[in-house]
Design a protein around this motif. Structure first.
Motif, short mmCIF file in Angstrom:
data_model
loop_
_atom_site.label_atom_id
_atom_site.label_comp_id
_atom_site.label_asym_id
_atom_site.label_seq_id
_atom_site.Cartn_x
_atom_site.Cartn_y
_atom_site.Cartn_z
N ILE A 58 0.84 -1.21 0.00
CA ILE A 58 0.00 0.00 0.00
C ILE A 58 0.87 1.25 0.00
CG2 ILE A 58 -1.62 1.33 1.42
CD1 ILE A 58 -2.82 -1.42 2.26
N ARG A 59 1.94 1.25 0.77
CA ARG A 59 2.84 2.41 0.79
C ARG A 59 3.56 2.57 -0.55
NH1 ARG A 59 5.06 4.02 6.65
NH2 ARG A 59 3.17 3.54 7.81
N ILE A 60 3.95 1.46 -1.14
CA ILE A 60 4.60 1.52 -2.45
C ILE A 60 3.63 2.05 -3.49
CG2 ILE A 60 5.61 0.12 -4.30
CD1 ILE A 60 6.65 -1.77 -2.06
N ALA A 61 2.39 1.60 -3.45
CA ALA A 61 1.38 2.05 -4.42
C ALA A 61 1.16 3.55 -4.33
CB ALA A 61 0.07 1.31 -4.18
N ARG A 62 1.18 4.08 -3.13
CA ARG A 62 0.96 5.52 -2.95
C ARG A 62 2.17 6.33 -3.37
NH1 ARG A 62 -2.01 4.75 2.93
NH2 ARG A 62 -4.15 4.48 2.11
N ARG A 63 3.35 5.78 -3.17
CA ARG A 63 4.57 6.51 -3.53
C ARG A 63 4.86 6.42 -5.03
NH1 ARG A 63 8.62 8.66 -0.50
NH2 ARG A 63 10.61 9.02 -1.58
N TYR A 64 4.48 5.29 -5.63
CA TYR A 64 4.73 5.08 -7.07
C TYR A 64 3.40 4.74 -7.74
CZ TYR A 64 9.40 4.53 -5.08
OH TYR A 64 10.57 4.72 -4.38
N PRO A 65 2.59 5.76 -8.02
CA PRO A 65 1.20 5.54 -8.46
C PRO A 65 1.04 4.86 -9.81
CG PRO A 65 1.81 7.87 -8.62
CD PRO A 65 2.91 7.19 -7.86
N GLN A 66 2.10 4.70 -10.58
CA GLN A 66 1.98 4.04 -11.89
C GLN A 66 2.62 2.65 -11.90
OE1 GLN A 66 3.64 7.44 -14.20
NE2 GLN A 66 1.70 7.39 -15.31
N ALA A 67 3.05 2.17 -10.74
CA ALA A 67 3.63 0.84 -10.67
C ALA A 67 2.53 -0.21 -10.57
CB ALA A 67 4.56 0.73 -9.46
N GLN A 68 2.85 -1.43 -11.02
CA GLN A 68 1.94 -2.56 -10.91
C GLN A 68 2.46 -3.47 -9.80
OE1 GLN A 68 0.86 -4.38 -14.77
NE2 GLN A 68 2.01 -2.72 -15.73
N LEU A 69 1.60 -3.80 -8.84
CA LEU A 69 2.07 -4.47 -7.63
C LEU A 69 1.36 -5.80 -7.39
CD1 LEU A 69 2.12 -1.28 -5.38
CD2 LEU A 69 4.00 -2.24 -6.72
N PHE A 70 2.14 -6.74 -6.85
CA PHE A 70 1.65 -8.08 -6.57
C PHE A 70 2.17 -8.52 -5.21
CE2 PHE A 70 2.30 -7.32 -11.04
CZ PHE A 70 1.14 -7.80 -11.65
N GLY A 71 1.35 -9.27 -4.49
CA GLY A 71 1.76 -9.74 -3.17
C GLY A 71 1.45 -11.21 -2.98
#
Length: 231
Positions: A58-71
């Protein structure tokens, strides 16, 4: 063994997941520093192995709004909390979560085919039984220019014998074992990357050798020869 580990993790986190983030901020140091230094480019794909409550994602998504994230996580219980947290944050469209073992990591677990640009272990490597295979799997699913990022407990040698013993005893309650053997393997190889000022972009230690941060390419990871590290 793997099904047993999943059951163990569910047992550990069935109740802890409700207050995990509140308590871990007092001793899981270096996570936010790692996030700040990721420098993700728009469109880059990052997978966190052992994502827990999705706090980092969630913190990564907010800091890098155009990144695609998986967990990915091996605990169904933790994923319940992660899914709720992602939904509350309004990030369901940007963060995909999946259950599975780090040793079997693949884009297919998320219904994807493309490799990842970054793989992240945040205080999870010290909980994965076959941590060497987990690293090898992460390396295998990275793109040619991909990078691996780790923040985890180091060898604790700067805390003194008593301090190290007390912390190790506490961590053992949560089935956490710092990978001192990994540090012993990495550190000599990382020294050649140090600058004239003694800075090391590959491996950095937090005070007291409490924790380490690793930022390496696929080639650098392969050069660490993890198959030679004692289990």
């Amino acid at each position: 063994m793997e099904s047993g580990h999943a059951e163990l993790m569910d047992g550990v986190y069935r109740h802890q997941r409700h207050f995990y983030d509140l308590t871990r901020k007092y001793y899981l140091f270096g996570r936010d520093r790692l996030i700040r230094e990721l420098d993700l480019a728009p469109g880059e794909r990052l997978v966190e192995i052992g994502c827990g409550t999705a706090r980092n994602l969630i913190r990564i998504a907010r800091r890098y709004p155009q990144a695609q994230l998986f967990g990915l996580d091996a605990s169904h219980e933790m994923l319940k909390t992660a899914q709720l947290a992602v939904a509350r944050s309004g990030l369901t469209a940007r963060i995909k979560l999946a259950w599975g073992y780090a040793e079997h990591l693949s884009p297919a677990m998320f219904g994807e085919a493309l490799p990842f640009d970054r793989a992240l272990f945040s205080y999870s490597l010290s909980m994965i039984p076959d941590w060497k295979q987990a690293l090898n799997s992460a390396n295998r699913v990275l793109s040619p220019a991909g990078r691996l990022h780790i923040v985890d407990f180091a060898d604790l040698s700067g805390l003194g014998p008593l301090g190290a013993r007390l912390l190790l005893a506490w961590l053992a309650l949560f089935h956490v074992r710092p990978r001192a053997e990994l540090i012993a393997q990495i550190e000599p190889k990382a020294e050649k990357n140090a600058t004239n000022r003694g800075e090391n972009p590959l491996l950095r230690m937090l005070p007291g050798r409490y924790a380490f941060l690793l930022n390496c390419s696929r080639k650098e990871l392969e050069e660490l020869a993890l198959s030679d590290v004692a289990a």
